[in-house]
Design a protein around this motif. Structure first.
Motif, PDB file in Angstrom:
ATOM      1  N   GLY A  73       0.808  -1.211   0.000  1.00 54.72           N
ATOM      2  CA  GLY A  73       0.000   0.000   0.000  1.00 54.72           C
ATOM      3  C   GLY A  73       0.841   1.260   0.000  1.00 54.72           C
ATOM      4  O   GLY A  73       2.010   1.259   0.349  1.00 54.72           O
ATOM      5  N   PHE A  74       0.201   2.353  -0.402  1.00 54.37           N
ATOM      6  CA  PHE A  74       0.888   3.636  -0.544  1.00 54.37           C
ATOM      7  C   PHE A  74       0.524   4.628   0.547  1.00 54.37           C
ATOM      8  O   PHE A  74       1.104   5.700   0.629  1.00 54.37           O
ATOM      9  CB  PHE A  74       0.535   4.256  -1.901  1.00 54.37           C
ATOM     10  N   ASP A  75      -0.446   4.293   1.366  1.00 55.02           N
ATOM     11  CA  ASP A  75      -0.970   5.294   2.295  1.00 55.02           C
ATOM     12  C   ASP A  75       0.033   5.647   3.380  1.00 55.02           C
ATOM     13  O   ASP A  75       0.623   4.769   4.007  1.00 55.02           O
ATOM     14  CB  ASP A  75      -2.264   4.782   2.940  1.00 55.02           C
ATOM     15  N   ARG A  76       0.218   6.951   3.586  1.00 60.04           N
ATOM     16  CA  ARG A  76       1.011   7.475   4.701  1.00 60.04           C
ATOM     17  C   ARG A  76       0.077   8.334   5.558  1.00 60.04           C
ATOM     18  O   ARG A  76       0.034   9.563   5.431  1.00 60.04           O
ATOM     19  CB  ARG A  76       2.180   8.321   4.171  1.00 60.04           C
ATOM     20  N   PRO A  77      -0.721   7.698   6.420  1.00 58.22           N
ATOM     21  CA  PRO A  77      -1.766   8.439   7.142  1.00 58.22           C
ATOM     22  C   PRO A  77      -1.241   9.522   8.065  1.00 58.22           C
ATOM     23  O   PRO A  77      -1.996  10.421   8.451  1.00 58.22           O
ATOM     24  CB  PRO A  77      -2.502   7.342   7.926  1.00 58.22           C
ATOM     25  N   ASN A  78       0.047   9.463   8.426  1.00 59.98           N
ATOM     26  CA  ASN A  78       0.594  10.495   9.323  1.00 59.98           C
ATOM     27  C   ASN A  78       0.909  11.804   8.599  1.00 59.98           C
ATOM     28  O   ASN A  78       1.200  12.808   9.239  1.00 59.98           O
ATOM     29  CB  ASN A  78       1.861   9.986  10.016  1.00 59.98           C
ATOM     30  N   ILE A  79       0.850  11.799   7.256  1.00 59.90           N
ATOM     31  CA  ILE A  79       1.141  13.030   6.496  1.00 59.90           C
ATOM     32  C   ILE A  79      -0.163  13.753   6.185  1.00 59.90           C
ATOM     33  O   ILE A  79      -1.095  13.160   5.634  1.00 59.90           O
ATOM     34  CB  ILE A  79       1.887  12.713   5.185  1.00 59.90           C
ATOM     35  N   ARG A 130      -6.050  12.344  -0.324  1.00 57.39           N
ATOM     36  CA  ARG A 130      -5.459  11.008  -0.172  1.00 57.39           C
ATOM     37  C   ARG A 130      -6.148  10.005  -1.087  1.00 57.39           C
ATOM     38  O   ARG A 130      -5.500   9.111  -1.637  1.00 57.39           O
ATOM     39  CB  ARG A 130      -5.547  10.572   1.294  1.00 57.39           C
ATOM     40  N   ARG A 131      -7.457  10.137  -1.252  1.00 58.23           N
ATOM     41  CA  ARG A 131      -8.169   9.245  -2.173  1.00 58.23           C
ATOM     42  C   ARG A 131      -7.586   9.352  -3.591  1.00 58.23           C
ATOM     43  O   ARG A 131      -7.381   8.352  -4.278  1.00 58.23           O
ATOM     44  CB  ARG A 131      -9.648   9.623  -2.229  1.00 58.23           C
ATOM     45  N   ILE A 132      -7.339  10.593  -4.026  1.00 59.23           N
ATOM     46  CA  ILE A 132      -6.821  10.823  -5.384  1.00 59.23           C
ATOM     47  C   ILE A 132      -5.407  10.267  -5.503  1.00 59.23           C
ATOM     48  O   ILE A 132      -5.058   9.599  -6.480  1.00 59.23           O
ATOM     49  CB  ILE A 132      -6.848  12.323  -5.707  1.00 59.23           C
ATOM     50  N   LEU A 133      -4.582  10.549  -4.499  1.00 61.25           N
ATOM     51  CA  LEU A 133      -3.194  10.108  -4.521  1.00 61.25           C
ATOM     52  C   LEU A 133      -3.118   8.588  -4.574  1.00 61.25           C
ATOM     53  O   LEU A 133      -2.394   8.006  -5.396  1.00 61.25           O
ATOM     54  CB  LEU A 133      -2.488  10.641  -3.264  1.00 61.25           C
ATOM     55  N   LEU A 134      -3.881   7.928  -3.725  1.00 63.02           N
ATOM     56  CA  LEU A 134      -3.859   6.466  -3.695  1.00 63.02           C
ATOM     57  C   LEU A 134      -4.496   5.892  -4.959  1.00 63.02           C
ATOM     58  O   LEU A 134      -4.033   4.878  -5.493  1.00 63.02           O
ATOM     59  CB  LEU A 134      -4.586   5.953  -2.452  1.00 63.02           C
ATOM     60  N   GLY A 135      -5.555   6.556  -5.447  1.00 59.40           N
ATOM     61  CA  GLY A 135      -6.217   6.073  -6.654  1.00 59.40           C
ATOM     62  C   GLY A 135      -5.291   6.060  -7.850  1.00 59.40           C
ATOM     63  O   GLY A 135      -5.385   5.180  -8.714  1.00 59.40           O
ATOM     64  N   TYR A 136      -4.373   7.023  -7.914  1.00 57.40           N
ATOM     65  CA  TYR A 136      -3.416   7.071  -9.019  1.00 57.40           C
ATOM     66  C   TYR A 136      -2.561   5.806  -9.047  1.00 57.40           C
ATOM     67  O   TYR A 136      -2.191   5.308 -10.121  1.00 57.40           O
ATOM     68  CB  TYR A 136      -2.522   8.296  -8.877  1.00 57.40           C
ATOM     69  N   PHE A 137      -2.254   5.280  -7.865  1.00 56.09           N
ATOM     70  CA  PHE A 137      -1.420   4.079  -7.779  1.00 56.09           C
ATOM     71  C   PHE A 137      -2.257   2.795  -7.744  1.00 56.09           C
ATOM     72  O   PHE A 137      -1.741   1.720  -7.446  1.00 56.09           O
ATOM     73  CB  PHE A 137      -0.530   4.147  -6.539  1.00 56.09           C
ATOM     74  N   GLY A 138      -3.556   2.940  -8.023  1.00 57.57           N
ATOM     75  CA  GLY A 138      -4.402   1.756  -8.098  1.00 57.57           C
ATOM     76  C   GLY A 138      -4.891   1.250  -6.760  1.00 57.57           C
ATOM     77  O   GLY A 138      -5.290   0.087  -6.642  1.00 57.57           O
ATOM     78  N   GLU A 139      -4.914   2.105  -5.758  1.00 51.90           N
ATOM     79  CA  GLU A 139      -5.329   1.697  -4.412  1.00 51.90           C
ATOM     80  C   GLU A 139      -6.537   2.536  -3.998  1.00 51.90           C
ATOM     81  O   GLU A 139      -6.596   3.740  -4.250  1.00 51.90           O
ATOM     82  CB  GLU A 139      -4.173   1.924  -3.432  1.00 51.90           C
ATOM     83  N   SER A 140      -7.523   1.906  -3.380  1.00 56.82           N
ATOM     84  CA  SER A 140      -8.728   2.635  -2.971  1.00 56.82           C
ATOM     85  C   SER A 140      -8.739   2.845  -1.468  1.00 56.82           C
ATOM     86  O   SER A 140      -8.121   2.107  -0.708  1.00 56.82           O
ATOM     87  CB  SER A 140      -9.984   1.872  -3.402  1.00 56.82           C
ATOM     88  N   LEU A 141      -9.468   3.873  -1.051  1.00 59.22           N
ATOM     89  CA  LEU A 141      -9.609   4.209   0.361  1.00 59.22           C
ATOM     90  C   LEU A 141     -11.089   4.082   0.690  1.00 59.22           C
ATOM     91  O   LEU A 141     -11.943   4.622  -0.021  1.00 59.22           O
ATOM     92  CB  LEU A 141      -9.110   5.636   0.605  1.00 59.22           C
ATOM     93  N   ALA A 142     -11.420   3.377   1.772  1.00 61.27           N
ATOM     94  CA  ALA A 142     -12.821   3.099   2.099  1.00 61.27           C
ATOM     95  C   ALA A 142     -13.601   4.362   2.414  1.00 61.27           C
ATOM     96  O   ALA A 142     -14.802   4.454   2.145  1.00 61.27           O
ATOM     97  CB  ALA A 142     -12.894   2.123   3.272  1.00 61.27           C
ATOM     98  N   GLU A 143     -12.934   5.343   2.995  1.00 64.88           N
ATOM     99  CA  GLU A 143     -13.598   6.600   3.343  1.00 64.88           C
ATOM    100  C   GLU A 143     -12.597   7.737   3.276  1.00 64.88           C
ATOM    101  O   GLU A 143     -11.391   7.497   3.228  1.00 64.88           O
ATOM    102  CB  GLU A 143     -14.213   6.517   4.749  1.00 64.88           C
TER     103      GLU A 143
END
Length: 619
Positions: free
Chosen positions: A199-205, A374-387
């Motif tokens: 995954g690509f998510d960095r929730p602390n940023i 964050r949704r857009i950033l992750l979506g670019y890398f093919g990853e979805s965010l539930a909310e």
């Protein structure tokens, strides 16, 4: 004797448990299997090859793109008691011979080397006489034509699989969308490798985008409450780097410029000063930062828009590697787009130019969007965010939503009517009833969707099409000139079974809104608890003193996260000290006495102050 990788993880590196996929990767490499690893910056990629190198016979050979990165990694490993070295052009003749002697004598667990030096005939012949534990290709996106670095010297590494078929090979990166991932696997010959994507998510940023108005005033407004933290300001040109760094210095900030036009010695000194916390702010082009392992960078500012989302993701990812709260601010101006586009169009390679222009357009879409960053950033890398993430400027200060169901159907219908064979620009031309020659030549002025959106601006349709891409109703085929295609998710929307809203375009938030508060009135997350803040600062001062004595950056000794845990939990003996995150046996023996003594003094001082207050005495 250490029996398992988990025991090594705790005893050497001071971590109690593996993160997602780490144990599978480590166990697979120890068995001799290849691997491709995609983990976000700060996600623990290095341990994926460092631990197997300690558990397999021979030396682990790590391919690294920058001298500064090699030194950083080796200094860190030495602090943990691991036998590591680098072999590159920064070594004197005597130093280089000593490293080679240790290599041939079996006295190294890991050696870091640049790709061109590794693939030289002389060094490859040398390896025939040396037991090799594994090959690790760090920053593996550099090998790909779809990556954003296009490093020719990395292309040579594709020969390794054929030259050393029995040696496990691991490729690692923090930034690679689907095309880049496939390209890496093909070019390195990793057809049998298992891929691990954590995954690509960095929730602390926290991600924030501001429209560029008075950029230097916006920058200083952002920096003033953060003067104690360290950070990076990225600019697109050397001239702007010099100008911004000079202005920050005049304004009283500890800042220095860094770009490829500076003498090598000056660049090296600036980097060393930054790593050792002697300079708080680096103003740089993208020449600075790749692979820098400094864990206590608290913020990254993009003074100009980056050329692609991969660069943006990687550069913002240099903040908060220790897992503590961090911030990423982007100042977005349309003049910067022209500058970035001009730099790209200077390329004489039409294929590279096409790829990079597509990536710039995606970056502009991110900056213009009014939905969760964050949704857009992750979506670019093919990853979805539930909310929605709750930790970006859009989530913290939501725009007004408007219903775009009908316009979305118009846009999706137009994509379908033009045969799903054209990009955004052409679709918008058809929607708005353009008389452009290409529209007329293709007879697209005869389509039922021609002109049905002429009452809306080009910018509006661009925002809506980006919104449909970000939310999965459309996809852009990067490998086929960025044409738009409908996804299965578009069908319910087209049939009238679903509605869709989009954020109403608005003037960007003023600079005063940069200091956000969390939802529900919580305090900003970058505040340390009041009762431990004073001890944290004392421990940071001690760390700096010990680091200067040892000639290493402070974070090599302990990360900010480790110091924060010490300040919160107040370990009183070596056993408790070794339970702190990132504190292994070697660091406990080497640094434990000094830090435990500082904690004891702080506790005694606090007790004395409390006693005096109770008795009404000063102090």
């Amino acid at each position: 004797m250490i029996q398992t990788p988990l025991e090594s993880l705790k005893k050497i590196f001071g971590y109690d448990a593996f993160r997602l996929h780490q144990q599978e990767i480590v166990d697979g490499l120890i068995r001799g299997e290849d691997a491709f690893v995609l983990m976000p910056t700060g996600g623990g990629k290095s341990l994926c090859y460092q631990l197997p190198a300690l558990h397999r016979p021979g030396v682990g050979i790590v391919v690294s793109p920058l001298i500064s990165l090699m030194k950083d990694q080796v200094d860190s490993l030495k602090a943990y008691g691991v036998k590591a070295a680098f072999y590159n052009s920064s070594l004197s003749g005597t130093e280089a011979r000593k490293v080679l002697a240790r290599l041939h004598g079996g006295k190294l667990d890991l050696i870091y080397i640049a790709p061109e030096r590794l693939m030289s005939r002389e060094f490859l012949e040398r390896l025939n006489d040396i037991p090799i534990a594994l090959f690790a290709i760090d920053e593996a996106h550099c090998i790909s034509q779809w990556g954003h670095d296009f490093r020719p010297e990395y292309r040579q590494l594709g020969r390794l699989r054929g030259l050393f078929p029995e040696i496990p090979l691991i490729a690692l990166t923090a930034t690679a969308e689907a095309h880049t991932r496939r390209d890496i696997l093909e070019r390195l010959g990793l057809r049998q490798a298992r891929s691990y994507i954590s995954g690509f998510d960095r929730p602390n940023i926290r991600y924030t985008v501001l429209e560029k108005r008075k950029p230097f005033a916006q920058l200083t407004t952002f920096l003033q409450p953060r003067y104690k933290g360290t950070g990076i300001v990225y600019c697109l040109s050397r001239q702007r780097v010099e100008k911004v760094a000079g202005a920050l210095t005049e304004a009283g900030f500890q800042a220095a410029p860094y770009h490829a036009g500076l003498p090598a010695g000056a660049r090296k000194q600036v980097q060393e000063d930054f790593l050792r916390d002697d300079i708080r702010i680096i103003v740089a082009t993208v020449a600075f930062g790749m692979g820098i392992d400094k864990s206590n960078i608290r913020w990254v500012v993009h003074y100009d828009i980056p050329k692609n989302i991969e660069s943006y993701y990687q550069e913002t990812g240099r903040a908060g590697r220790d897992g503590l709260p961090a911030e990423a601010l982007l100042l977005f101006g349309y003049g910067d787009i022209s500058l970035a586009r001009g730099l790209i169009e200077n390329s004489k390679n039409p294929e590279r130019r096409r790829i990079e222009l597509h990536k710039l357009n995606a970056m502009v879409g991110y900056a213009e969007a009014l939905s969760c960053r964050r949704r857009i950033l992750l979506g670019y890398f093919g990853e979805s965010l539930a909310e929605d993430c709750g930790n970006c400027d859009i989530c913290l200060n939501p725009p007004r939503l408007v219903d775009v169901t009908e316009d979305s159907r118009k846009a999706l219908s137009c994509v379908y009517r033009v045969g799903q064979r054209f990009g955004m620009g052409h679709v918008i031309d058809v929607l708005r009833g353009s008389q452009k020659e290409r529209v007329l030549e293709l007879h697209h002025d005869r389509l039922s969707t021609y002109g049905i959106g002429r009452n809306r601006s080009q910018e509006y349709w661009g925002s809506l099409l980006h919104h449909l891409v970000h939310n999965g109703f459309l996809e852009q085929d990067v490998g086929n000139y960025s044409v738009l295609k409908l996804t299965d998710a578009a069908r319910p929307l087209l049939r009238g079974e679903q509605t869709l809203s989009m954020a109403e375009p608005r003037v960007k938030t003023e600079t005063a809104s940069l200091t956000h508060r969390r939802k529900g009135g919580q305090k900003a997350r970058d505040e340390y608890p009041d009762d431990s803040a004073a001890l944290f600062e004392r421990l940071r001062t001690l760390r700096k003193k010990l680091a200067d004595m040892a000639g290493v950056p402070p974070y090599i000794i302990f990360s900010d996260a480790s110091l924060a845990q010490m300040a919160a939990f107040l370990p009183a003996d070596p056993e408790a000290f070794q339970q702190i995150h990132g504190v292994g046996a070697h660091k406990t023996a080497r640094y434990g006495p000094d830090f435990l003594e500082e904690i004891r003094r702080f506790i005694d001082s606090s007790v004395e102050k409390k006693k005096n207050r109770t008795q009404g005495l000063p102090g």
